[in-house]
Design an enzyme around this catalytic site. Structure first.
Site, PDB file in Angstrom:
ATOM      1  N   CYS A   1      16.763  72.842  66.730  1.00 41.50           N
ATOM      2  CA  CYS A   1      17.794  73.126  65.733  1.00 41.50           C
ATOM      3  C   CYS A   1      19.187  73.296  66.326  1.00 41.50           C
ATOM      4  O   CYS A   1      20.158  73.449  65.575  1.00 41.50           O
ATOM      5  CB  CYS A   1      17.408  74.373  64.951  1.00 41.50           C
ATOM      6  SG  CYS A   1      15.745  74.268  64.247  1.00 41.50           S
TER       7      CYS A   1
ATOM      8  N   HIS B   1      23.856  80.551  61.867  1.00 43.40           N
ATOM      9  CA  HIS B   1      22.627  79.763  61.890  1.00 43.40           C
ATOM     10  C   HIS B   1      21.837  80.080  60.615  1.00 43.40           C
ATOM     11  O   HIS B   1      21.316  79.170  59.973  1.00 43.40           O
ATOM     12  CB  HIS B   1      21.818  80.068  63.140  1.00 43.40           C
ATOM     13  CG  HIS B   1      20.688  79.121  63.357  1.00 43.40           C
ATOM     14  ND1 HIS B   1      20.868  77.762  63.458  1.00 43.40           N
ATOM     15  CD2 HIS B   1      19.350  79.327  63.472  1.00 43.40           C
ATOM     16  CE1 HIS B   1      19.691  77.167  63.634  1.00 43.40           C
ATOM     17  NE2 HIS B   1      18.756  78.093  63.648  1.00 43.40           N
TER      18      HIS B   1
ATOM     19  N   GLU C   1      20.617  87.590  64.293  1.00 45.58           N
ATOM     20  CA  GLU C   1      21.961  87.021  64.347  1.00 45.58           C
ATOM     21  C   GLU C   1      23.006  88.052  63.943  1.00 45.58           C
ATOM     22  O   GLU C   1      24.069  88.147  64.575  1.00 45.58           O
ATOM     23  CB  GLU C   1      22.054  85.791  63.457  1.00 45.58           C
ATOM     24  CG  GLU C   1      23.371  85.055  63.563  1.00 45.58           C
ATOM     25  CD  GLU C   1      23.360  83.688  62.903  1.00 45.58           C
ATOM     26  OE1 GLU C   1      24.299  82.910  63.157  1.00 45.58           O
ATOM     27  OE2 GLU C   1      22.411  83.390  62.141  1.00 45.58           O
TER      28      GLU C   1
ATOM     29  N   LYS D   1      23.072  76.698  54.823  1.00 47.53           N
ATOM     30  CA  LYS D   1      21.680  76.254  54.663  1.00 47.53           C
ATOM     31  C   LYS D   1      21.129  76.667  53.298  1.00 47.53           C
ATOM     32  O   LYS D   1      20.187  76.054  52.798  1.00 47.53           O
ATOM     33  CB  LYS D   1      20.800  76.833  55.772  1.00 47.53           C
ATOM     34  CG  LYS D   1      21.020  76.230  57.155  1.00 47.53           C
ATOM     35  CD  LYS D   1      20.066  76.839  58.171  1.00 47.53           C
ATOM     36  CE  LYS D   1      20.236  76.230  59.550  1.00 47.53           C
ATOM     37  NZ  LYS D   1      21.510  76.613  60.215  1.00 47.53           N
TER      38      LYS D   1
ATOM     39  N   HIS E   1      17.868  73.448  55.825  1.00 48.17           N
ATOM     40  CA  HIS E   1      17.947  73.417  57.290  1.00 48.17           C
ATOM     41  C   HIS E   1      17.713  71.980  57.754  1.00 48.17           C
ATOM     42  O   HIS E   1      16.583  71.490  57.713  1.00 48.17           O
ATOM     43  CB  HIS E   1      16.895  74.357  57.869  1.00 48.17           C
ATOM     44  CG  HIS E   1      17.057  74.640  59.330  1.00 48.17           C
ATOM     45  ND1 HIS E   1      17.670  73.771  60.197  1.00 48.17           N
ATOM     46  CD2 HIS E   1      16.656  75.697  60.090  1.00 48.17           C
ATOM     47  CE1 HIS E   1      17.661  74.286  61.417  1.00 48.17           C
ATOM     48  NE2 HIS E   1      17.057  75.460  61.369  1.00 48.17           N
TER      49      HIS E   1
ATOM     50  N   PHE F   1      14.448  76.940  68.476  1.00 46.48           N
ATOM     51  CA  PHE F   1      13.183  77.220  69.145  1.00 46.48           C
ATOM     52  C   PHE F   1      13.309  76.834  70.622  1.00 46.48           C
ATOM     53  O   PHE F   1      14.001  75.871  70.975  1.00 46.48           O
ATOM     54  CB  PHE F   1      12.053  76.406  68.513  1.00 46.48           C
ATOM     55  CG  PHE F   1      11.565  76.943  67.186  1.00 46.48           C
ATOM     56  CD1 PHE F   1      11.955  78.183  66.715  1.00 46.48           C
ATOM     57  CD2 PHE F   1      10.692  76.202  66.419  1.00 46.48           C
ATOM     58  CE1 PHE F   1      11.502  78.679  65.504  1.00 46.48           C
ATOM     59  CE2 PHE F   1      10.216  76.672  65.202  1.00 46.48           C
ATOM     60  CZ  PHE F   1      10.619  77.909  64.740  1.00 46.48           C
TER      61      PHE F   1
END
Length: 404
Positions: free
Chosen positions: A162, A294, A305, A326, A331, A390
């Site tokens: 991502c 994010h 975050e 998002k 996403h 990830f």
């Protein structure tokens, strides 16, 4: 070192097929997430996503092109055409020899992969199309953009889940900033919304069945999207001499690794990335007005975050605006940072902050100004764009409102 400016932007995503359409949808707080439409969707537990609607590949590309272009490559070429057309650049001679393309992508040609697995395993066929490999490879889009626009300089694809787009744009920035290339085409794309692509994400048990609600106390997971964002990063003097319209300035970036867990985010890693981007850009934290988060809508990401933002900005965190688009377009995985960079450009150039829609309940662990549900007008000097992937891989870009 050279100043780096953005002179072109292009996109196609669940909110719109162009940049103006997308920014209008962001200003209106429109939701592009809906019921998925593709083969065997009824076999899935997750049936919503930020799917590109009203799109027909046959009207954009001929049969020969479609034999080579997976959906993620199609999206990239559409976005690249818009961005390069806006920039007014034509690549030939010395400019072509030095200019290149760096794109982010995570899954490659998932639609092609899905279709051919079906063909072999379900239909029992023993042959696949001879162009399956060049169609599904992660670097297909970068290759086709370089060929379409005669870009003969450094060209490659970054694949870091991502954070792919932000990593790609950071590399492009560095090449222009350091004088390696006068112009780089950069951004990213993704199209995982097919049966196999959604089924794989189902296994992680981080998906929402009813919507993406970042930072809201009742959030219950992320929602996949698809699309592309492509930008022209250009050396400032090169852009100035030709009278180019400048959308924003890319001021700095940072990349960090959590070195901790393959899926769980780290406050320390995210904080180091934001601090690093500000340091690289030589910008004090109190000058930042907006962060495109994010903000996936998962419990772990959002609270981590927000904790990282509080750690980096201290008392100034309460005066920051932070939102996750998002919530509107889903996403977009490897392409998400590129689509989201549009919100940063809108904030800097137009003074409009894209909202976090779907926000319903205050979460004490996300007690920041998340611009809930409605866009806001506010003059912004500096914006950050966060991407945390990830593998514990983090990439943050710092952008400034352009001033001569």
């Amino acid at each position: 070192m050279k100043r780096v400016v953005i002179t072109g932007a292009g996109t196609i995503n669940a909110l719109g097929h162009t940049v103006p359409e997308t920014l209008e949808a962001m200003r209106e707080g429109r939701c592009g997430i809906g019921e998925l439409e593709f083969r065997d969707v009824e076999r899935l537990a997750i049936r919503i996503g930020g799917q590109v609607r009203g799109y027909s590949a046959d009207t954009r590309f001929n049969r020969q092109q479609l034999s080579l272009y997976d959906r993620f490559t199609q999206f990239t070429l559409i976005a690249a055409h818009e961005a390069i057309s806006q920039s007014g650049l034509e690549f030939s001679g010395a400019l072509a020899a030095k200019s290149g393309v760096v794109l982010g992508n995570s899954g490659g040609g998932m639609t092609t992969l899905d279709e051919n697995y079906r063909s072999v395993y379900e239909d029992g066929k023993n042959r696949v199309h001879p162009f399956v490999v060049p169609k599904l490879m992660n670097n297909a889009a970068a290759g086709h953009v370089s060929m379409e626009y005669n870009l003969k300089g450094p060209s490659f694809t970054v694949s870091t889940a991502c954070a792919s787009s932000n990593h790609a744009m950071a590399q492009a920035f560095q090449m222009v900033h350091g004088g390696m290339a006068p112009v780089m085409i950069t951004g990213g794309s993704e199209s995982m919304l097919c049966f196999g692509g959604v089924k794989a994400w189902e296994g992680l048990r981080v998906m929402s069945k009813d919507g993406c609600r970042p930072f809201s106390a009742n959030r219950n997971g992320m929602v996949q999207g698809e699309g592309a964002g492509v930008f022209v990063f250009e050396e400032y003097e090169h852009a100035r001499k030709r009278g180019a319209e400048i959308l924003a300035e890319v001021a700095g970036f940072a990349m960090t690794s959590d070195a901790a867990d393959i899926v769980m985010p780290s406050k320390q890693g995210a904080a180091r990335a934001m601090r690093g981007a500000l340091s690289d850009a030589r910008i004090n934290a109190d000058r930042v007005g907006y962060i495109n988060a994010h903000g996936t809508g998962t419990t772990a990401n959002d609270k981590t975050e927000c904790a990282a933002v509080a750690d980096v900005f201290g008392p100034h965190a309460d005066r920051l605006m932070i939102s996750s688009t998002k919530s509107m377009h889903g996403h977009c995985i490897g392409g998400t940072g590129a689509v989201e960079l549009l919100a940063c450009i809108m904030a800097l150039r137009d003074g409009v902050i894209a909202p976090t829609i779907g926000y319903e309940e205050t979460d004490p662990e996300c007690a920041l100004d998340v611009v809930p549900n409605q866009a806001r007008e506010a003059p912004i000097e500096v914006a950050l764009s966060n991407a945390f992937a990830f593998g514990g891989l983090n990439a943050v870009l710092a952008l400034k409102r352009f001033e001569t």
